[in-house]
Write an enzyme that holds these catalytic residues in place. Structure first.
Site, PDB file in Angstrom:
ATOM      1  N   SER A 149      -0.101   1.532 -40.840  1.00 21.96           N
ATOM      2  CA  SER A 149      -0.925   0.832 -41.832  1.00 21.96           C
ATOM      3  C   SER A 149      -2.361   1.332 -41.769  1.00 21.96           C
ATOM      4  O   SER A 149      -3.031   1.421 -42.789  1.00 21.96           O
ATOM      5  CB  SER A 149      -0.923  -0.675 -41.608  1.00 21.96           C
ATOM      6  N   ARG A 178      -1.135 -11.179 -41.298  1.00 21.50           N
ATOM      7  CA  ARG A 178      -0.657  -9.801 -41.403  1.00 21.50           C
ATOM      8  C   ARG A 178       0.151  -9.579 -42.681  1.00 21.50           C
ATOM      9  O   ARG A 178       0.134  -8.505 -43.267  1.00 21.50           O
ATOM     10  CB  ARG A 178       0.206  -9.508 -40.169  1.00 21.50           C
ATOM     11  N   GLU A 213      -7.243  -1.718 -31.610  1.00 23.35           N
ATOM     12  CA  GLU A 213      -6.437  -2.518 -30.676  1.00 23.35           C
ATOM     13  C   GLU A 213      -7.341  -3.559 -30.018  1.00 23.35           C
ATOM     14  O   GLU A 213      -8.519  -3.311 -29.792  1.00 23.35           O
ATOM     15  CB  GLU A 213      -5.820  -1.623 -29.593  1.00 23.35           C
ATOM     16  N   GLY A 270       0.524   4.489 -37.001  1.00 21.21           N
ATOM     17  CA  GLY A 270      -0.871   4.219 -37.320  1.00 21.21           C
ATOM     18  C   GLY A 270      -1.748   4.789 -36.200  1.00 21.21           C
ATOM     19  O   GLY A 270      -1.304   5.661 -35.442  1.00 21.21           O
ATOM     20  N   ASP A 271      -2.969   4.228 -36.074  1.00 19.14           N
ATOM     21  CA  ASP A 271      -3.905   4.761 -35.071  1.00 19.14           C
ATOM     22  C   ASP A 271      -3.623   4.235 -33.664  1.00 19.14           C
ATOM     23  O   ASP A 271      -4.200   4.734 -32.697  1.00 19.14           O
ATOM     24  CB  ASP A 271      -5.343   4.419 -35.483  1.00 19.14           C
ATOM     25  N   GLY A 272      -2.749   3.238 -33.547  1.00 22.50           N
ATOM     26  CA  GLY A 272      -2.453   2.663 -32.242  1.00 22.50           C
ATOM     27  C   GLY A 272      -1.753   3.648 -31.320  1.00 22.50           C
ATOM     28  O   GLY A 272      -2.066   3.714 -30.121  1.00 22.50           O
TER      29      GLY A 272
HETATM   30  N1  ATP Z   1       8.960  -0.528 -30.492  1.00 22.48           N
HETATM   31  C1  ATP Z   1       7.810  -1.184 -30.460  1.00 22.48           C
HETATM   32  N2  ATP Z   1       7.788  -2.527 -30.312  1.00 22.48           N
HETATM   33  C2  ATP Z   1       6.630  -3.207 -30.302  1.00 22.48           C
HETATM   34  N3  ATP Z   1       5.408  -2.643 -30.449  1.00 22.48           N
HETATM   35  C3  ATP Z   1       5.366  -1.318 -30.600  1.00 22.48           C
HETATM   36  C4  ATP Z   1       6.559  -0.519 -30.626  1.00 22.48           C
HETATM   37  N4  ATP Z   1       6.206   0.773 -30.807  1.00 22.48           N
HETATM   38  C5  ATP Z   1       4.855   0.785 -30.872  1.00 22.48           C
HETATM   39  N5  ATP Z   1       4.353  -0.465 -30.770  1.00 22.48           N
HETATM   40  C6  ATP Z   1       2.954  -0.901 -30.829  1.00 22.48           C
HETATM   41  O1  ATP Z   1       2.550  -1.026 -32.179  1.00 22.48           O
HETATM   42  C7  ATP Z   1       1.116  -1.031 -32.200  1.00 22.48           C
HETATM   43  C8  ATP Z   1       0.599  -0.522 -33.532  1.00 22.48           C
HETATM   44  O2  ATP Z   1       1.008   0.759 -33.722  1.00 22.48           O
HETATM   45  P1  ATP Z   1       0.502   1.680 -34.923  1.00 22.48           P
HETATM   46  O3  ATP Z   1      -0.970   1.716 -34.966  1.00 22.48           O
HETATM   47  O4  ATP Z   1       1.229   2.920 -34.758  1.00 22.48           O
HETATM   48  O5  ATP Z   1       1.063   0.995 -36.229  1.00 22.48           O
HETATM   49  P2  ATP Z   1       0.429   0.381 -37.535  1.00 22.48           P
HETATM   50  O6  ATP Z   1       1.399   0.453 -38.627  1.00 22.48           O
HETATM   51  O7  ATP Z   1      -0.911   0.936 -37.878  1.00 22.48           O
HETATM   52  O8  ATP Z   1       0.341  -1.068 -37.077  1.00 22.48           O
HETATM   53  P3  ATP Z   1      -0.798  -2.072 -37.046  1.00 22.48           P
HETATM   54  O9  ATP Z   1      -0.859  -2.586 -38.445  1.00 22.48           O
HETATM   55  O10 ATP Z   1      -0.269  -3.038 -36.020  1.00 22.48           O
HETATM   56  O11 ATP Z   1      -2.053  -1.363 -36.594  1.00 22.48           O
HETATM   57  C9  ATP Z   1       0.703  -0.262 -30.968  1.00 22.48           C
HETATM   58  O12 ATP Z   1      -0.028  -1.131 -30.155  1.00 22.48           O
HETATM   59  C10 ATP Z   1       2.009   0.108 -30.275  1.00 22.48           C
HETATM   60  O13 ATP Z   1       1.980  -0.038 -28.875  1.00 22.48           O
END
Ligand code: ATP
Length: 509
Positions: free
Chosen positions: A246, A309, A478, A213-215
């Site tokens: 997501s 969530r 975040e 995602g954007d994180g």
């Molecule tokens: N192996 C890991 N364990 C725990 N957290 C992680 C791991 N890898 C990445 N993260 C964290 O997951 C968070 C969300 O990442 P991302 O935006 O890529 O996913 P997302 O599917 O959009 O999730 P979200 O719904 O949480 O925004 C980031 O803060 C990142 O640091």
């Protein structure tokens, strides 16, 4: 990790007794003669999804009508082959003597909702070109480098745990089909991507692709920002997203899709463009943001509903609707350095800047990251304080640098990649529900910014101090400390990939 060669997509059992003859046209390869083209119908990578079959014989091969035209934009890779379907280079020969050499072209075709790399063997008329393969590479990668070296960071938890599979099944085949060098790393903990980016050997890669995602892009940008050689790192490596999370605002805005296979094609074909970042300072810590900062209804509905969530993206919409209906207010002190305050000024700024497509390589230097405004000093004279009547009754405070914040949500339809400003959207919590409803319902069209209830400006910097004890501040989705934040634009401070050198078109155009 297997080497690139062993990952290379397998050339299907194409029976190329007489490969179809083809020529290089203006927009793609034109296939002149398809009568002698056969493929194996049992091969996984078959053309079955895309080609109409005219007949089938006893050994399982199908005579196909084949494609008539393969656009350069769909071509991933090309190589000379010999009569055994081996690459001439791999077979130890690089001499092409024929006027119509056999080449293998790998291109993408849509199968269901996914782009699938598809090989075809063609006998290409050289039409005077010394090296048709080189010519096809050139035409297929205009304005960008072929065979890129890509570091892919996959968040295994991204997209509710589906990121790895989305990347492997949808993005990776397209990248491999393009003969890109692909190194994959899984993030193992929160902010691992920051650590990777901070310590990376930048000479090895052209691109970091965040299959997340954007994180993760937020973390990569901050890892670079923390490097002592940050200008060099940001100049050398382009940061992009393969939408496997997501929230995939970066891909929606830059690649125009949340489909990992289409985004992979866009990654291969897009131009590198400088992107403004926003420097956010809280106390003595400065970090960078590429997407947004928000306090109020949106932050509460995004971060404040983490416990919900399991509801998926609907938790966000439910949260927004609930907070708006309950007229939640979030008093803050806010001062802003405007670039275009009124809607008329904003329209003029947009019209002037949206036509400038900047694909030229703007050099990033250490000066790019120098803050112009002291985050802990007095508010500069040329900033304006937002009227207390509004700032005491804040509903939404949302600043953004990219047009799409989610699929079909053009929250910042006037955002531009490198105009040296970012967009501010503010609403008053006291606005009646009858008047807020059409605003919320027009988010997909981006026309909420035209509603009189919404303040929409282009800004250069702001300082915001929350007046409540508890609340949420979201930066690029975040959670950050709920305390004073000062933000200013860093023009052209990073590089990303944009189709046609600009963001996906919005309804603001
Ligand atoms: N192996 C890991 N364990 C725990 N957290 C992680 C791991 N890898 C990445 N993260 C964290 O997951 C968070 C969300 O990442 P991302 O935006 O890529 O996913 P997302 O599917 O959009 O999730 P979200 O719904 O949480 O925004 C980031 O803060 C990142 O640091």
């Amino acid at each position: 990790m297997p080497s690139f060669d062993s990952q290379r997509i397998k050339l299907m059992d194409t029976v190329s007794v007489n490969p179809p003859r083809a020529i290089i046209g203006d927009t793609g390869i034109i296939i002149k003669d398809q009568s002698s083209f056969y493929y194996n119908q049992h091969d996984n990578a078959s053309f079955s999804s895309c080609l109409s079959c005219s007949s089938s014989n006893s050994n399982g091969t199908v005579k196909s009508s084949g494609p008539k035209h393969i656009p350069f934009v769909d071509i991933l890779s090309v190589r000379y082959i010999n009569e055994n379907n081996e690459s001439l280079l791999e077979a130890g020969s690089s001499t092409v003597t024929s006027d119509e050499p056999d080449v293998e072209v790998v291109f993408v075709r849509q199968k269901g909702k996914t782009l699938v790399p598809t090989p075809i063997i063609l006998s290409i008329d050289t039409l005077g070109h010394d090296d048709v393969v080189q010519e096809i590479w050139r035409l297929s990668y205009q304005g960008t480098k072929p065979r890129k070296s890509i570091l892919v960071l996959v968040n295994p938890h991204g997209g509710k745990g589906k990121a790895i599979n989305s990347f492997l099944t949808q993005s990776k085949p397209v990248l491999i089909g393009a003969q890109a060098s692909v190194e994959v790393r899984h993030t193992q903990y929160y902010q691992h991507a920051t650590d990777i980016a901070r310590t990376l050997n930048i000479d090895k890669y052209d691109i970091i692709a965040c299959a997340s995602g954007d994180g993760v892009p937020h973390e990569v940008l901050n890892g670079f920002y923390q490097r002592s050689d940050r200008a060099e790192a940001f100049n050398k490596i382009t940061i992009t997203q393969l939408p496997c999370g997501s929230g995939n605002a970066m891909s929606e805005s830059c690649h125009g899709t949340n489909n990992p296979s289409f985004a992979a094609l866009s990654l291969l074909k897009s131009s590198t463009v400088n992107l403004d970042l926003m420097a956010c300072t809280q106390g003595d810590k400065t970090y960078v943001s590429f997407l947004s900062q928000t306090v109020g209804v949106i932050a509460d509905s995004d971060i404040g509903t983490e416990a919900l969530r399991w509801l998926g993206p609907s938790r966000f919409e439910l949260g927004v609707a609930y907070k708006v209906l309950s007229r939640s207010r979030y008093p803050c002190d806010i001062s802003v350095k405007y670039a275009a305050k009124s809607k008329n000024e904003l329209r003029q700024h947009f019209d002037e800047h949206s036509t400038i497509v900047s694909t030229k390589d703007i050099q990033i230097t250490e000066d790019t990251y120098n803050l112009k405004y002291d985050p802990n000093g007095p508010i500069p004279d040329d900033w304006e304080e937002i009227d207390k009547d509004l700032s005491e009754n804040l509903g939404i405070f949302y600043t953004g640098k990219m047009p799409y914040i989610a699929k079909d949500v053009q929250f910042f339809p006037a955002a531009l990649p490198n105009d040296g400003t970012f967009d501010l959207v503010i609403t008053d919590a006291r606005t009646s529900i009858a008047r807020m409803a059409p605003t919320l319902l027009s988010l997909d069209q981006g026309s909420h910014v035209l509603q009189p209830e919404v303040q929409h400006s282009k800004i250069i910097a702001y300082r915001l101090t929350p007046k409540q004890q508890h609340g949420y501040l979201s930066v690029d989705g975040e959670s950050y400390p709920f305390e004073t934040i000062q933000v200013e634009i860093l023009p052209g401070a990073a590089k990303t990939l944009l189709r046609n050198g600009t963001y996906v078109e919005t309804n603001f155009y």
